[in-house]
Motif scaffolding. Structure first.
Motif, PDB file in Angstrom:
ATOM      1  N   LEU A  63       0.840  -1.190   0.000  1.00  6.47           N
ATOM      2  CA  LEU A  63       0.000   0.000   0.000  1.00  6.47           C
ATOM      3  C   LEU A  63       0.879   1.245   0.000  1.00  6.47           C
ATOM      4  O   LEU A  63       0.650   2.187  -0.771  1.00  6.47           O
ATOM      5  CB  LEU A  63      -0.928  -0.013   1.214  1.00  6.47           C
ATOM      6  N   GLY A  64       1.900   1.263   0.868  1.00  8.67           N
ATOM      7  CA  GLY A  64       2.856   2.370   0.860  1.00  8.67           C
ATOM      8  C   GLY A  64       3.603   2.439  -0.451  1.00  8.67           C
ATOM      9  O   GLY A  64       3.859   3.527  -0.995  1.00  8.67           O
ATOM     10  N   TYR A  65       3.948   1.281  -0.977  1.00  6.13           N
ATOM     11  CA  TYR A  65       4.639   1.185  -2.264  1.00  6.13           C
ATOM     12  C   TYR A  65       3.777   1.803  -3.366  1.00  6.13           C
ATOM     13  O   TYR A  65       4.259   2.572  -4.206  1.00  6.13           O
ATOM     14  CB  TYR A  65       4.903  -0.291  -2.554  1.00  6.13           C
ATOM     15  N   LEU A 115       8.172   0.962   5.191  1.00  4.38           N
ATOM     16  CA  LEU A 115       9.154   0.246   4.382  1.00  4.38           C
ATOM     17  C   LEU A 115       8.740   0.285   2.913  1.00  4.38           C
ATOM     18  O   LEU A 115       9.577   0.464   2.020  1.00  4.38           O
ATOM     19  CB  LEU A 115       9.277  -1.200   4.859  1.00  4.38           C
ATOM     20  N   GLY A 116       7.447   0.130   2.653  1.00  6.83           N
ATOM     21  CA  GLY A 116       6.937   0.226   1.290  1.00  6.83           C
ATOM     22  C   GLY A 116       7.127   1.621   0.714  1.00  6.83           C
ATOM     23  O   GLY A 116       7.498   1.781  -0.452  1.00  6.83           O
ATOM     24  N   VAL A 117       6.877   2.645   1.540  1.00  7.15           N
ATOM     25  CA  VAL A 117       7.086   4.031   1.116  1.00  7.15           C
ATOM     26  C   VAL A 117       8.556   4.259   0.757  1.00  7.15           C
ATOM     27  O   VAL A 117       8.881   4.878  -0.265  1.00  7.15           O
ATOM     28  CB  VAL A 117       6.656   5.007   2.226  1.00  7.15           C
ATOM     29  N   ALA A 118       9.451   3.744   1.585  1.00  3.96           N
ATOM     30  CA  ALA A 118      10.884   3.947   1.367  1.00  3.96           C
ATOM     31  C   ALA A 118      11.360   3.264   0.092  1.00  3.96           C
ATOM     32  O   ALA A 118      12.187   3.806  -0.646  1.00  3.96           O
ATOM     33  CB  ALA A 118      11.668   3.422   2.567  1.00  3.96           C
ATOM     34  N   GLU A 119      10.848   2.066  -0.183  1.00  2.00           N
ATOM     35  CA  GLU A 119      11.333   1.302  -1.336  1.00  2.00           C
ATOM     36  C   GLU A 119      10.604   1.655  -2.624  1.00  2.00           C
ATOM     37  O   GLU A 119      11.026   1.254  -3.713  1.00  2.00           O
ATOM     38  CB  GLU A 119      11.186  -0.204  -1.071  1.00  2.00           C
ATOM     39  N   ASN A 378       4.036  -1.127 -12.131  1.00  2.00           N
ATOM     40  CA  ASN A 378       4.584  -1.732 -10.926  1.00  2.00           C
ATOM     41  C   ASN A 378       3.799  -1.336  -9.690  1.00  2.00           C
ATOM     42  O   ASN A 378       3.588  -2.134  -8.781  1.00  2.00           O
ATOM     43  CB  ASN A 378       6.050  -1.330 -10.769  1.00  2.00           C
ATOM     44  N   SER A 379       3.346  -0.084  -9.673  1.00  2.00           N
ATOM     45  CA  SER A 379       2.593   0.430  -8.529  1.00  2.00           C
ATOM     46  C   SER A 379       1.246  -0.266  -8.390  1.00  2.00           C
ATOM     47  O   SER A 379       0.913  -0.816  -7.335  1.00  2.00           O
ATOM     48  CB  SER A 379       2.384   1.937  -8.705  1.00  2.00           C
ATOM     49  N   GLY A 385      -0.049  -7.217  -4.151  1.00  2.00           N
ATOM     50  CA  GLY A 385       0.722  -7.762  -3.048  1.00  2.00           C
ATOM     51  C   GLY A 385       0.130  -7.408  -1.695  1.00  2.00           C
ATOM     52  O   GLY A 385       0.459  -8.041  -0.678  1.00  2.00           O
ATOM     53  N   PHE A 386      -0.740  -6.393  -1.650  1.00  2.00           N
ATOM     54  CA  PHE A 386      -1.457  -6.056  -0.424  1.00  2.00           C
ATOM     55  C   PHE A 386      -2.630  -7.015  -0.222  1.00  2.00           C
ATOM     56  O   PHE A 386      -2.835  -7.563   0.862  1.00  2.00           O
ATOM     57  CB  PHE A 386      -1.961  -4.612  -0.480  1.00  2.00           C
ATOM     58  N   PHE A 387      -3.403  -7.244  -1.282  1.00  2.00           N
ATOM     59  CA  PHE A 387      -4.606  -8.057  -1.167  1.00  2.00           C
ATOM     60  C   PHE A 387      -4.302  -9.550  -1.042  1.00  2.00           C
ATOM     61  O   PHE A 387      -4.957 -10.257  -0.275  1.00  2.00           O
ATOM     62  CB  PHE A 387      -5.518  -7.817  -2.375  1.00  2.00           C
ATOM     63  N   GLY A 388      -3.315 -10.042  -1.809  1.00  2.00           N
ATOM     64  CA  GLY A 388      -3.025 -11.474  -1.819  1.00  2.00           C
ATOM     65  C   GLY A 388      -2.738 -12.056  -0.445  1.00  2.00           C
ATOM     66  O   GLY A 388      -3.449 -12.965   0.015  1.00  2.00           O
TER      67      GLY A 388
END
Length: 448
Positions: A63-65, A115-119, A378-379, A385-388
């Motif tokens: 989600l952050g990603y 971590l998602g925001v950072a990456e 990619n976003s 990857g959040f829902f799975g």
């Protein structure tokens, strides 16, 4: 030096200079993203986390990603990939270390989100960076070269992570040391990237003048050729129909892929307990499974380039992965060995699709538009990857079994493969052949 020899020597130098370093960076990124699956073997019990709590925390990373992927890529195109790669790695290293100190579900969710925001934008930054140093016909092999880090990190990380779980130093549990020790390399490589990488071909000092001029010439010509077919700005690329369809297909794919990847250590532990397999032995077994996926990834990338075809390679790989995933669940009650064989096939299919898929966007977009398209795909895709993981965790808590969760993941990947094939039939705009280029040029002329 004749042109063919010049092409070979220049491409080889570029590959030897960039791929090993970017591969190493991506190995660390993948480790810090998915080591949560191994940490769960201890962390969930120590902190009292349910499968649903873990699934939400594992998935909230994306989600952050998702939220920062496109803005981050826009920033990258302005300040340069080299500086952005360095910034990303240093930031995520610090947050990954802080993961070792979470105690409550909300601390867990917050750390994973940050971590998602950072990456965010790290992967599209890498693809965008490589597209500036390679001819289009070498894109799939180049992408596969550093994307081998994904199965490679899991092949290395599986036995490494299970080993780190056994550490008990200074009052910290093994899962805490796992986060700390696997994050430190990101800090070191982040600083190194700033000095090691070059922003563009003109800046390099490791090519001869003849090699540099040739590479600038051929990449510039390819850019101009692509712009004859389609010239987009960063913002316009985000509205492109093909880009949106690729994003949707990638979303379904990633929902299935991360659903299995995040829970694979837990699933494998459950299967291995039937055969009294130790945690460390299970780590080596998982490492072997991911090693097989690396081999398939290389084969599919090379075959895709040889045939100059992308979408069928992606669709076939995803279909094999989905069928194998579902089969592994059904066969588990009858044969543990066959179940692991099918799980290995599922991983091979999921990883094999990567390189041909990511060779598609640079085939019809260039420059900032390519960066924006890759970022959006990619976003949106990684939002799966959040829902799975969350859905699989919820189903596991509700039913007490991973069976229905595996069916859901397999169905999701099959839908993704059909969407990507739908793109071929309806749009046909990836520049895989002269015919595709001529057809699309005709469409552009008619619409203008």
């Amino acid at each position: 030096m004749d042109l063919l020899t010049l092409e070979r020597t220049t491409t080889k130098k570029v590959t030897l200079r960039l791929i090993p370093f970017l591969f190493l960076c991506f190995v660390i990124a993948t480790l810090d993203r998915v080591n949560i699956g191994f940490a769960a073997l201890q962390m969930n019990e120590d902190l009292g986390f349910s499968n649903a709590v873990f699934g939400l925390g594992a998935g909230i990373f994306f989600l952050g990603y998702f939220l920062l992927e496109v803005p981050g890529s826009a920033m990258m195109t302005k300040i340069g990939a080299r500086k952005w790669i360095s910034r990303i790695m240093v930031t995520w290293a610090i947050i990954a270390i802080l993961m070792a100190f979470v105690q409550t579900p909300w601390q867990f969710y917050t750390a994973r989100f940050l971590l998602g925001v950072a990456e965010a934008s790290f992967y599209p930054c890498m693809v965008y960076y490589l597209s500036g140093f390679y001819q289009t016909k070498h894109h799939a092999k180049a992408i596969a070269g550093f994307m081998l880090a994904i199965p490679g990190a899991n092949a290395l990380g599986s036995p490494l992570s299970t080993f780190l779980l056994s550490i008990d130093w200074l009052g910290f549990a093994g899962w805490q040391w796992l986060f700390i020790l696997e994050a430190i390399p990101a800090l070191i490589l982040g600083v190194a990237a700033y000095f090691y990488l070059d922003d563009k071909i003109e800046d390099v000092r490791w090519l001869s003048k003849e090699e540099k001029n040739w590479l600038m010439d051929v990449t510039t010509k390819e850019i101009l050729k692509k712009q004859e077919v389609k010239h987009y700005t960063f913002a316009q690329a985000l509205k492109d129909r093909d880009v949106l369809i690729l994003s949707l297909g990638y979303f379904c794919w990633m929902m299935g892929y991360y659903g299995i990847n995040m829970f694979l250590p837990t699933i494998s532990k459950g299967l291995s307990e039937i055969t009294s397999l130790s945690t460390q032995s299970m780590g080596w077994l998982l490492g072997l499974m991911y090693l097989c996926a690396m081999v398939i990834m290389i084969f599919v990338g090379n075959h895709s380039d040889k045939k100059n075809e992308r979408r069928w390679h992606v669709a076939i790989c995803l279909t094999i992965s989905a069928i194998s995933m579902i089969a592994s669940s059904y066969i588990a009650e009858h044969s543990i060995i066959l179940s692991f064989v099918f799980l290995t096939m599922a991983l091979c299919g999921a990883f094999g699709a990567y390189s041909p898929f990511w060779a598609i966007p640079p085939s019809f977009l260039t420059g900032a538009a390519a960066g924006g398209a890759i970022a959006l795909i990619n976003s949106v895709g990684n939002l799966g990857g959040f829902f799975g993981p969350y859905i699989v965790g919820y189903i596991k808590d509700a039913t007490g079994s991973f069976h229905n969760g595996m069916i859901f993941l397999g169905a999701s990947m099959i839908i993704g493969s059909l969407i990507i094939l739908f793109l071929v039939k309806q749009s046909g705009r990836a520049l895989n052949s002269t015919e595709d280029k001529n057809v699309y040029q005709t469409k552009i002329k008619k619409s203008s």
